[in-house]
Write a protein that holds these residues in place. Structure first.
Motif, mmCIF file in Angstrom:
data_model
loop_
_atom_site.group_PDB
_atom_site.id
_atom_site.type_symbol
_atom_site.label_atom_id
_atom_site.label_comp_id
_atom_site.label_asym_id
_atom_site.label_seq_id
_atom_site.Cartn_x
_atom_site.Cartn_y
_atom_site.Cartn_z
ATOM 1 N N TRP A 36 4.222 12.559 3.848
ATOM 2 C CA TRP A 36 4.600 11.287 3.230
ATOM 3 C C TRP A 36 4.073 11.266 1.796
ATOM 4 C CZ3 TRP A 36 7.873 7.815 5.217
ATOM 5 C CH2 TRP A 36 8.067 7.768 6.606
ATOM 6 N N PHE A 37 4.905 10.845 0.902
ATOM 7 C CA PHE A 37 4.535 10.657 -0.492
ATOM 8 C C PHE A 37 4.985 9.262 -0.903
ATOM 9 C CE2 PHE A 37 3.271 14.911 -1.955
ATOM 10 C CZ PHE A 37 3.639 15.661 -0.852
ATOM 11 N N ARG A 38 4.415 8.768 -1.980
ATOM 12 C CA ARG A 38 4.844 7.471 -2.478
ATOM 13 C C ARG A 38 4.880 7.487 -4.005
ATOM 14 N NH1 ARG A 38 -0.512 3.885 -0.736
ATOM 15 N NH2 ARG A 38 -1.940 4.695 -2.335
ATOM 16 N N GLN A 39 5.705 6.602 -4.519
ATOM 17 C CA GLN A 39 5.831 6.495 -5.972
ATOM 18 C C GLN A 39 6.005 5.036 -6.354
ATOM 19 O OE1 GLN A 39 8.925 8.907 -7.722
ATOM 20 N NE2 GLN A 39 7.926 8.850 -9.717
ATOM 21 N N ALA A 40 5.057 4.542 -7.112
ATOM 22 C CA ALA A 40 5.129 3.185 -7.633
ATOM 23 C C ALA A 40 5.801 3.210 -8.998
ATOM 24 C CB ALA A 40 3.728 2.595 -7.734
ATOM 25 N N PRO A 41 6.374 2.099 -9.431
ATOM 26 C CA PRO A 41 7.045 2.058 -10.728
ATOM 27 C C PRO A 41 6.120 2.507 -11.852
ATOM 28 C CG PRO A 41 7.558 0.095 -9.486
ATOM 29 C CD PRO A 41 6.501 0.823 -8.704
ATOM 30 N N GLY A 42 6.603 3.439 -12.647
ATOM 31 C CA GLY A 42 5.839 3.913 -13.791
ATOM 32 C C GLY A 42 4.739 4.899 -13.459
ATOM 33 N N LYS A 43 4.669 5.301 -12.204
ATOM 34 C CA LYS A 43 3.619 6.232 -11.792
ATOM 35 C C LYS A 43 4.216 7.507 -11.227
ATOM 36 C CE LYS A 43 -0.002 2.830 -10.863
ATOM 37 N NZ LYS A 43 -1.039 2.387 -9.879
ATOM 38 N N GLU A 44 3.371 8.535 -11.172
ATOM 39 C CA GLU A 44 3.782 9.806 -10.590
ATOM 40 C C GLU A 44 3.874 9.675 -9.065
ATOM 41 O OE1 GLU A 44 3.994 11.982 -14.081
ATOM 42 O OE2 GLU A 44 3.921 13.073 -12.182
ATOM 43 N N ARG A 45 4.717 10.514 -8.472
ATOM 44 C CA ARG A 45 4.755 10.578 -7.012
ATOM 45 C C ARG A 45 3.430 11.142 -6.526
ATOM 46 N NH1 ARG A 45 10.118 12.585 -3.936
ATOM 47 N NH2 ARG A 45 10.851 10.950 -5.363
ATOM 48 N N GLU A 46 2.852 10.527 -5.510
ATOM 49 C CA GLU A 46 1.559 10.968 -5.017
ATOM 50 C C GLU A 46 1.573 11.206 -3.516
ATOM 51 O OE1 GLU A 46 -1.557 8.104 -5.596
ATOM 52 O OE2 GLU A 46 -0.552 6.533 -4.449
ATOM 53 N N PHE A 47 0.736 12.106 -3.124
ATOM 54 C CA PHE A 47 0.585 12.462 -1.715
ATOM 55 C C PHE A 47 -0.054 11.325 -0.949
ATOM 56 C CE2 PHE A 47 -0.235 14.924 1.971
ATOM 57 C CZ PHE A 47 -1.553 14.738 2.331
#
Length: 127
Positions: A36-47
């Motif tokens: 699972w990864f996530r990405q918030a607006p304006g941020k890099e995709r993170e583990f």
């Protein structure tokens, strides 16, 4: 090619819980690891979390360890992410991914290691 479809996103209150699911198809479920990864607006995709082919080995980002639990159900070819004690910092688009390397024996925490991705599901957390 592994096909992945996420579900379960939505709105939660701060301190609340959500359960995400990722249904896999078109490939033997026991032959790949998942993450699972996530990405918030304006941020890099993170583990966020990862689980090996059998479900016997998991890894978590420090930011979610102790609050999130990743699991997989081989009977339903589905991976889950149980998210608890949510904070506004957890709000993001959440993506599931599949890693076919070594038939799922390794668990990776970088997006480049994953070959297949779902379309994502949005999680919103109100403060």
């Amino acid at each position: 090619q592994v096909q992945l479809v996420e579900s379960g996103g939505g709105l939660a209150q701060s301190g609340g819980s959500l359960r995400l699911s990722c249904a896999a198809s078109n490939y033997p479920f026991s032959n790949f690891a998942m993450g699972w990864f996530r990405q918030a607006p304006g941020k890099e995709r993170e583990f966020v979390a990862a689980i090996n082919w059998s479900g016997g080995n998991m890894d978590y980002a420090d930011s979610v360890r102790g609050r999130f639990i990743v699991s997989r159900d081989s009977a339903k070819s589905t991976m889950h992410l149980e998210m608890r004690s949510l904070t506004p910092e957890d709000a993001a688009d959440y993506y599931c991914a599949a890693d076919l390397t070594d038939r799922g024996r390794r668990i990776a925490n970088t997006a480049d290691e994953y070959e297949h991705w779902g379309q994502g599901t949005q999680v919103t957390v109100s403060s």
